[in-house]
Design a protein around this motif. Sequence first.
Motif, PDB file in Angstrom:
ATOM      1  N   LEU A 189       0.826  -1.208   0.000  1.00 48.35           N
ATOM      2  CA  LEU A 189       0.000   0.000   0.000  1.00 48.35           C
ATOM      3  C   LEU A 189       0.860   1.257   0.000  1.00 48.35           C
ATOM      4  O   LEU A 189       0.534   2.243  -0.671  1.00 48.35           O
ATOM      5  CB  LEU A 189      -0.924  -0.006   1.224  1.00 48.35           C
ATOM      6  CG  LEU A 189      -2.049  -1.042   1.188  1.00 48.35           C
ATOM      7  CD1 LEU A 189      -2.771  -1.068   2.532  1.00 48.35           C
ATOM      8  CD2 LEU A 189      -3.041  -0.719   0.071  1.00 48.35           C
ATOM      9  N   ARG A 190       1.969   1.219   0.742  1.00 53.85           N
ATOM     10  CA  ARG A 190       2.867   2.377   0.766  1.00 53.85           C
ATOM     11  C   ARG A 190       3.490   2.609  -0.615  1.00 53.85           C
ATOM     12  O   ARG A 190       3.590   3.745  -1.085  1.00 53.85           O
ATOM     13  CB  ARG A 190       3.955   2.166   1.817  1.00 53.85           C
ATOM     14  CG  ARG A 190       4.839   3.398   2.018  1.00 53.85           C
ATOM     15  CD  ARG A 190       5.775   3.246   3.205  1.00 53.85           C
ATOM     16  NE  ARG A 190       6.819   2.248   2.954  1.00 53.85           N
ATOM     17  CZ  ARG A 190       6.909   1.093   3.579  1.00 53.85           C
ATOM     18  NH1 ARG A 190       5.991   0.746   4.474  1.00 53.85           N
ATOM     19  NH2 ARG A 190       7.876   0.246   3.297  1.00 53.85           N
ATOM     20  N   PHE A 243       2.214   1.656  -3.498  1.00 54.77           N
ATOM     21  CA  PHE A 243       1.152   2.132  -4.387  1.00 54.77           C
ATOM     22  C   PHE A 243       0.952   3.636  -4.223  1.00 54.77           C
ATOM     23  O   PHE A 243       0.785   4.364  -5.197  1.00 54.77           O
ATOM     24  CB  PHE A 243      -0.167   1.405  -4.096  1.00 54.77           C
ATOM     25  CG  PHE A 243      -0.382   0.186  -4.936  1.00 54.77           C
ATOM     26  CD1 PHE A 243      -0.252   0.229  -6.313  1.00 54.77           C
ATOM     27  CD2 PHE A 243      -0.734  -1.025  -4.340  1.00 54.77           C
ATOM     28  CE1 PHE A 243      -0.448  -0.898  -7.086  1.00 54.77           C
ATOM     29  CE2 PHE A 243      -0.931  -2.164  -5.115  1.00 54.77           C
ATOM     30  CZ  PHE A 243      -0.787  -2.102  -6.488  1.00 54.77           C
ATOM     31  N   GLU A 244       0.975   4.101  -2.963  1.00 53.51           N
ATOM     32  CA  GLU A 244       0.762   5.520  -2.703  1.00 53.51           C
ATOM     33  C   GLU A 244       1.904   6.355  -3.279  1.00 53.51           C
ATOM     34  O   GLU A 244       1.680   7.418  -3.875  1.00 53.51           O
ATOM     35  CB  GLU A 244       0.633   5.759  -1.197  1.00 53.51           C
ATOM     36  CG  GLU A 244       0.460   7.207  -0.794  1.00 53.51           C
ATOM     37  CD  GLU A 244      -0.797   7.847  -1.355  1.00 53.51           C
ATOM     38  OE1 GLU A 244      -0.844   9.097  -1.433  1.00 53.51           O
ATOM     39  OE2 GLU A 244      -1.731   7.105  -1.735  1.00 53.51           O
ATOM     40  N   ARG A 300       1.453   6.416  -7.003  1.00 57.08           N
ATOM     41  CA  ARG A 300       0.325   7.267  -7.370  1.00 57.08           C
ATOM     42  C   ARG A 300       0.741   8.727  -7.375  1.00 57.08           C
ATOM     43  O   ARG A 300       0.407   9.478  -8.292  1.00 57.08           O
ATOM     44  CB  ARG A 300      -0.830   7.066  -6.385  1.00 57.08           C
ATOM     45  CG  ARG A 300      -2.075   7.879  -6.736  1.00 57.08           C
ATOM     46  CD  ARG A 300      -3.085   7.868  -5.594  1.00 57.08           C
ATOM     47  NE  ARG A 300      -2.604   8.581  -4.434  1.00 57.08           N
ATOM     48  CZ  ARG A 300      -2.625   9.911  -4.323  1.00 57.08           C
ATOM     49  NH1 ARG A 300      -3.079  10.665  -5.301  1.00 57.08           N
ATOM     50  NH2 ARG A 300      -2.167  10.491  -3.222  1.00 57.08           N
ATOM     51  N   ARG A 301       1.503   9.135  -6.351  1.00 53.31           N
ATOM     52  CA  ARG A 301       1.946  10.520  -6.287  1.00 53.31           C
ATOM     53  C   ARG A 301       2.879  10.864  -7.440  1.00 53.31           C
ATOM     54  O   ARG A 301       2.802  11.950  -8.017  1.00 53.31           O
ATOM     55  CB  ARG A 301       2.648  10.778  -4.946  1.00 53.31           C
ATOM     56  CG  ARG A 301       1.724  10.707  -3.733  1.00 53.31           C
ATOM     57  CD  ARG A 301       2.486  10.944  -2.450  1.00 53.31           C
ATOM     58  NE  ARG A 301       1.625  10.805  -1.282  1.00 53.31           N
ATOM     59  CZ  ARG A 301       2.061  10.908  -0.026  1.00 53.31           C
ATOM     60  NH1 ARG A 301       3.342  11.150   0.206  1.00 53.31           N
ATOM     61  NH2 ARG A 301       1.219  10.778   0.974  1.00 53.31           N
ATOM     62  N   HIS A 333     -14.028   7.555  -5.678  1.00 52.65           N
ATOM     63  CA  HIS A 333     -12.610   7.809  -5.917  1.00 52.65           C
ATOM     64  C   HIS A 333     -12.407   8.561  -7.242  1.00 52.65           C
ATOM     65  O   HIS A 333     -11.521   9.419  -7.331  1.00 52.65           O
ATOM     66  CB  HIS A 333     -11.839   6.485  -5.950  1.00 52.65           C
ATOM     67  CG  HIS A 333     -11.465   5.962  -4.599  1.00 52.65           C
ATOM     68  ND1 HIS A 333     -10.679   6.675  -3.704  1.00 52.65           N
ATOM     69  CD2 HIS A 333     -11.766   4.794  -3.967  1.00 52.65           C
ATOM     70  CE1 HIS A 333     -10.510   5.968  -2.605  1.00 52.65           C
ATOM     71  NE2 HIS A 333     -11.159   4.831  -2.733  1.00 52.65           N
TER      72      HIS A 333
END
Length: 222
Positions: free
Chosen positions: A12-13, A15-16, A19-20, A154
């Motif tokens: 998840l980290r 992915f974040e 994404r940024r 989203h």
Amino acid sequence: NQFMAAINERELRDFELERRERQARIPAVDPQQLRFRAPDQIHVSMSGMRMGISSANASDSRTPASEQDGLALNVALDVNVDGQPTVRVEIERIDQPGVVILEAEDRFDSPTVTRKTRVFGPPGTPAREGATVEPLAALLNTQDAGDAFRFFKHTLKFVQVMGHQDASVYQAEPEALAAELSRFTNGGGLRISLTNLGPPRSGFASSSAVSLNLLQALYKAS
């Protein structure tokens, strides 16, 4: 399972972070300038399905793929059901100020196509197809993994139509969300409709196709 929890947290980290990075490469658009294009038209996006084959044992698992030098092969499947495209999204402006109507037809919960509707708006908004009217602020709730309309929410946030500001803004100014909707629709509301005829949990990555079409339709509309 603590090991799986740690892996998922790392995933998840990552992915974040990605994404940024990707979002930073998208040309900046001032949300204040976004307006619904051609308000007398329905904006449509359609596609087939996607199948991912990965040497990392999960086509969507970025971390193991990158660390193990894995590769993923994504294949577009031009699947039609009864002569209709597998996934179709419609977005239109409606003459109902401050109202957002979300509709979905899919096979997610049963082998046959079922229809779901949710209505968000101010007090006094007419119910639709038996759906209870929820406050507009409920669109900000994207934490429920079982929410059939989570991707819709989203998408509105990602495209910066509404709900894209920090949560503290909406807590301090409860009318901020309605103001964003009013600005985008010129005092109207939105209807977003999804038809997903693909088989659920079949490995055809219907979530990817749904996300693609929601984004594409909303980009067309904005």
